[in-house]
Design a protein around this motif. Structure first.
Motif, PDB file in Angstrom:
ATOM      1  N   GLY A   1      10.140  -8.238  -3.172  1.00 37.76           N
ATOM      2  CA  GLY A   1       9.852  -8.169  -4.666  1.00 37.76           C
ATOM      3  C   GLY A   1       8.877  -6.879  -4.852  1.00 37.76           C
ATOM      4  O   GLY A   1       8.396  -6.897  -6.044  1.00 37.76           O
ATOM      5  N   ILE A   2       8.916  -5.985  -4.085  1.00 37.00           N
ATOM      6  CA  ILE A   2       8.223  -4.780  -4.307  1.00 37.00           C
ATOM      7  C   ILE A   2       9.255  -3.585  -4.829  1.00 37.00           C
ATOM      8  O   ILE A   2      10.137  -3.270  -4.270  1.00 37.00           O
ATOM      9  CB  ILE A   2       7.537  -4.094  -2.980  1.00 37.00           C
ATOM     10  N   ASN A   3       8.527  -3.010  -5.873  1.00 35.95           N
ATOM     11  CA  ASN A   3       9.467  -1.924  -6.746  1.00 35.95           C
ATOM     12  C   ASN A   3       9.028  -0.613  -6.210  1.00 35.95           C
ATOM     13  O   ASN A   3       8.042  -0.012  -6.663  1.00 35.95           O
ATOM     14  CB  ASN A   3       9.484  -2.265  -8.211  1.00 35.95           C
TER      15      ASN A   3
ATOM     16  N   GLU B   1      11.133   2.409  -5.555  1.00 37.44           N
ATOM     17  CA  GLU B   1      11.848   3.390  -6.082  1.00 37.44           C
ATOM     18  C   GLU B   1      11.612   4.072  -7.281  1.00 37.44           C
ATOM     19  O   GLU B   1      11.283   5.236  -7.583  1.00 37.44           O
ATOM     20  CB  GLU B   1      13.329   3.178  -6.167  1.00 37.44           C
ATOM     21  N   LYS B   2      11.385   3.135  -8.340  1.00 44.30           N
ATOM     22  CA  LYS B   2      10.874   3.604  -9.748  1.00 44.30           C
ATOM     23  C   LYS B   2       9.464   4.227  -9.411  1.00 44.30           C
ATOM     24  O   LYS B   2       9.281   4.785 -10.737  1.00 44.30           O
ATOM     25  CB  LYS B   2      10.915   2.350 -10.727  1.00 44.30           C
ATOM     26  N   LYS B   3       8.715   4.063  -8.725  1.00 41.55           N
ATOM     27  CA  LYS B   3       7.347   4.335  -8.822  1.00 41.55           C
ATOM     28  C   LYS B   3       6.917   5.600  -7.846  1.00 41.55           C
ATOM     29  O   LYS B   3       6.049   6.103  -7.479  1.00 41.55           O
ATOM     30  CB  LYS B   3       6.382   3.173  -8.437  1.00 41.55           C
ATOM     31  N   TYR B   4       8.433   6.157  -7.292  1.00 39.53           N
ATOM     32  CA  TYR B   4       8.146   7.446  -6.525  1.00 39.53           C
ATOM     33  C   TYR B   4       8.446   8.625  -7.149  1.00 39.53           C
ATOM     34  O   TYR B   4       9.920   8.656  -7.785  1.00 39.53           O
ATOM     35  CB  TYR B   4       8.885   7.210  -5.222  1.00 39.53           C
TER      36      TYR B   4
ATOM     37  N   ILE C   1      13.331  -2.794   5.922  1.00 38.12           N
ATOM     38  CA  ILE C   1      12.098  -3.506   5.837  1.00 38.12           C
ATOM     39  C   ILE C   1      12.077  -4.227   4.485  1.00 38.12           C
ATOM     40  O   ILE C   1      11.403  -5.446   4.282  1.00 38.12           O
ATOM     41  CB  ILE C   1      11.066  -2.357   5.877  1.00 38.12           C
ATOM     42  N   VAL C   2      12.632  -3.770   3.274  1.00 41.87           N
ATOM     43  CA  VAL C   2      12.517  -4.287   1.966  1.00 41.87           C
ATOM     44  C   VAL C   2      13.434  -5.621   2.023  1.00 41.87           C
ATOM     45  O   VAL C   2      12.992  -6.753   1.478  1.00 41.87           O
ATOM     46  CB  VAL C   2      13.176  -3.203   0.978  1.00 41.87           C
ATOM     47  N   ALA C   3      14.558  -5.511   2.672  1.00 46.73           N
ATOM     48  CA  ALA C   3      15.585  -6.566   2.625  1.00 46.73           C
ATOM     49  C   ALA C   3      14.780  -7.764   3.162  1.00 46.73           C
ATOM     50  O   ALA C   3      15.028  -9.135   2.839  1.00 46.73           O
ATOM     51  CB  ALA C   3      16.759  -6.256   3.204  1.00 46.73           C
TER      52      ALA C   3
ATOM     53  N   GLN D   1       0.802  -1.146   0.199  1.00 40.24           N
ATOM     54  CA  GLN D   1       0.011   0.114   0.227  1.00 40.24           C
ATOM     55  C   GLN D   1       0.796   1.162   0.010  1.00 40.24           C
ATOM     56  O   GLN D   1       0.043   2.250  -0.222  1.00 40.24           O
ATOM     57  CB  GLN D   1      -1.054   0.147   1.418  1.00 40.24           C
ATOM     58  N   LEU D   2       2.417   0.947   0.075  1.00 40.21           N
ATOM     59  CA  LEU D   2       3.015   2.402   0.356  1.00 40.21           C
ATOM     60  C   LEU D   2       3.637   2.330  -1.067  1.00 40.21           C
ATOM     61  O   LEU D   2       4.594   3.589  -0.754  1.00 40.21           O
ATOM     62  CB  LEU D   2       4.071   2.097   1.438  1.00 40.21           C
ATOM     63  N   VAL D   3       3.490   1.632  -1.876  1.00 37.81           N
ATOM     64  CA  VAL D   3       4.133   2.031  -3.422  1.00 37.81           C
ATOM     65  C   VAL D   3       3.829   3.354  -3.785  1.00 37.81           C
ATOM     66  O   VAL D   3       2.614   3.632  -4.032  1.00 37.81           O
ATOM     67  CB  VAL D   3       3.871   0.864  -4.248  1.00 37.81           C
ATOM     68  N   GLY D   4       4.538   4.048  -4.293  1.00 35.40           N
ATOM     69  CA  GLY D   4       4.146   5.618  -4.703  1.00 35.40           C
ATOM     70  C   GLY D   4       4.428   6.767  -3.473  1.00 35.40           C
ATOM     71  O   GLY D   4       4.168   7.631  -3.793  1.00 35.40           O
TER      72      GLY D   4
END
Length: 570
Positions: A440-442, A444-447, A433-435, A419-422
């Motif tokens: 599998g959540i991208n 950086e490219k979506k912010y 947290i990502v590690a 839910q925090l993508v973007g």
């Protein structure tokens, strides 16, 4: 299943009591050849459940379906099954009573035949489901509760089966996700299981998809089973499913919890004028989230308060230009702690666990949210992209990081991170947290950053160095000047915005653009911002011949050296 059984087991099976074997032939088990054969019966799963409802030794149908255990026969108080290349015995009185070592006994038929722990492990995992699909009209609540308490439930994210996986494994995940209301997982399993040719699995799919509330037990439909699990199961499986809130709502909830924690620690009856002083310094009303944080912080008697690893501290930037410069001159060479405030329009809101700092951008275009930037204390710089799109998102990230460090729960955290993508690039202090969870959540490219704090800071870096200690790097300054998109003087309105006003006053002075500087000084003396009015007076005095500025003994000598090294400048 579908693989041939060892010859030794076939021989043993032929000598054992095979009273129940003919029933299983309908489901694809050929006792003569010891092989599970394809079967087109679309009601195979229902037949297994119906068998358990009338058989004197129940569970055999469910064991067949969920454990790859082929029934061989029975004796008083127990049933015999084949699992892989070994015989196993399930005692009736210990079926769901506790540690399975007392209830599941492996019997070697030859010295060469291997014995594994697979039946123990799998039985422990599926025992609650076997009990839930009970054979009578009233599920035994006590037995089910014990089974759920002993259940070894893997996280939903561990499902990685393929159509070649055992049908019992796919059936387990299908029923588990359906009963535990794991909707996303159910769709994923259904897509994989639909490609299987196993009759029991295919008939189970038909059953669970034919109705919104299929009847999976003698008198209990799906909704009844879900209610039983929620009522009797441990917290890990008993919480009723909730529709996950949006990222904005989750972040706002976390921010409210953070403010509540701050207010608990507060001791002052009056918050003071902190917000008013900040708004006067920055010449605008603080965004709503920053104002709320400042008000909560201002109730503290101490200088900071730590919540979830975020050491919250708010600092007034100062409105006297010379005092502001002198404060920065007293910092280490790599520091820009004071300059970062007005040169990048940032307010200090706290410290990370490693000594870096969080700054909130005072955005004139957003009345609700302050984008949060990260200041690297070792490099003395503001780097992009930002940490979060708001203080609320920073609160949620801090809370999640704190939870992950205490007791990682991938199944719970991963949907929240989605839910925090973007809303965050998930860099800097929240990479762990990502590690550990959201691999599998991208993010950086979506912010997309919405404020130019890093650009303002980078543009002004060379004038900050000169003001601090007279240091300059000619090549870096030429590069910075060449990169300027607009070399024209800012509009009269920009004089009320510190990053523009202070940069152009400093730039004009150090490059000795006298006409530009005089025009800017005239405008700056009428600015709404105290720091800009003060800077106008200082640069007016310096341009008129004054030499000292804090620890700098002769700014004119520094300027001559600078211009001599630069040559022709824009």
């Amino acid at each position: 299943m579908g693989s041939s059984l060892p010859n030794e087991l076939v021989a043993v099976m032929e000598r054992m009591d095979r009273r129940v074997l003919p029933k299983w032939g309908k489901l694809g088990f050929d006792s003569r050849r010891g092989k599970v054969l394809p079967d087109a019966d679309e009601h195979a799963f229902q037949m297994l459940l119906e068998h358990d409802q009338v058989d004197p030794h129940p569970r055999t149908g469910r064991m067949f379906a969920l454990l790859d255990c082929i029934p061989l026969g029975s004796e008083k108080g127990a049933s015999w099954f084949v699992h892989g290349s070994e015989l196993v015995r399930i005692a009736d009185d210990a079926e769901l009573a506790g540690p399975l070592a007392t209830g599941l006994v492996t019997l070697k038929t030859t010295k060469q035949m291997p014995t594994t722990t697979a039946p123990f492990e799998r039985y422990r995992r599926v025992a609650w489901l076997i009990e839930l699909l009970a054979n009578d009209s009233d599920v035994d609540a006590a037995r089910l509760k014990r089974a759920l308490a002993n259940a070894d439930l893997p996280p939903a994210s561990s499902f990685a089966a393929t159509p070649r996986a055992p049908s019992s494994e796919l059936l387990y995940w299908l029923l588990r996700s359906l009963i535990l209301s794991e909707d996303a997982l159910f769709k994923k399993v259904l897509a994989v299981a639909s490609k299987s040719k196993a009759p029991v699995l295919r008939s189970a799919i038909t059953m669970v998809t034919a109705s919104a509330n299929p009847r999976l037990a003698w008198s209990c439909a799906l909704d009844d089973l879900r209610a039983l699990v929620r009522r009797l199961g441990p917290k890990s499986v008993s919480a009723p499913p909730k529709k996950l809130k949006s990222g904005d709502a989750l972040a706002e909830d976390a921010f409210e919890r953070l403010l509540a924690e701050l207010k608990k620690a507060g001791r002052r009856t009056k918050a003071g004028r902190t917000r008013a002083l900040l708004e006067e310094s920055y010449g605008q009303t603080l965004p709503k989230d920053l104002g709320a944080l400042v008000d909560a912080y201002a109730t503290l008697k101490v200088d900071s308060a730590k919540v979830w690893g975020w050491k919250i501290a708010v600092e007034l930037p100062g409105d006297d230009f010379e005092s502001w410069v002198e404060a920065q001159q007293g910092e280490p060479e790599t520091s820009s702690l004071c300059f970062v405030q007005h040169f990048a329009n940032l307010v200090l809101v706290g410290h990370a666990t490693d000594g870096d700092l969080f700054y909130a951008y005072v955005d004139p275009n957003d009345k609700a949210h302050s984008e949060v930037w990260w200041y690297d204390h070792e490099q003395g710089a503001v780097y992009g992209p930002p940490e979060a799109d708001s203080l609320a998102t920073l609160s949620l990230l801090s809370e999640l990081a704190h939870s992950a460090s205490k007791a990682p729960d991938e199944e719970r955290l991963e949907p929240v991170l989605q839910q925090l993508v973007g809303k965050t690039p998930m860099r800097g202090h929240f990479r762990e947290i990502v590690a550990s969870v959201g691999r599998g959540i991208n993010f950086e490219k979506k912010y997309e950053p919405k404020t130019p704090a890093a650009r303002y800071f980078g543009r002004a870096k060379w004038v900050m160095n000169l003001l601090r200690d007279g240091y300059f790097d000619p090549a870096a300054i030429k590069k910075a000047l060449k990169a300027e998109k607009d070399r024209k003087l800012p509009s009269p309105q920009a004089i009320h915005f510190a990053p523009e006003a202070l940069y152009w006053l400093s730039r004009s002075f150090w490059l000795n653009k006298d006409a530009e500087l005089q025009a800017l000084i005239k405008l700056a003396k009428k600015s709404r911002l105290p720091i800009v009015r003060s800077a106008a007076l200082t640069f007016d005095a310096l341009q008129s011949g004054r030499r000292e500025l804090g620890t700098l003994q002769d700014v004119h000598e520094v300027r001559r050296d600078l211009l001599g090294s630069l040559g022709k400048v824009p």
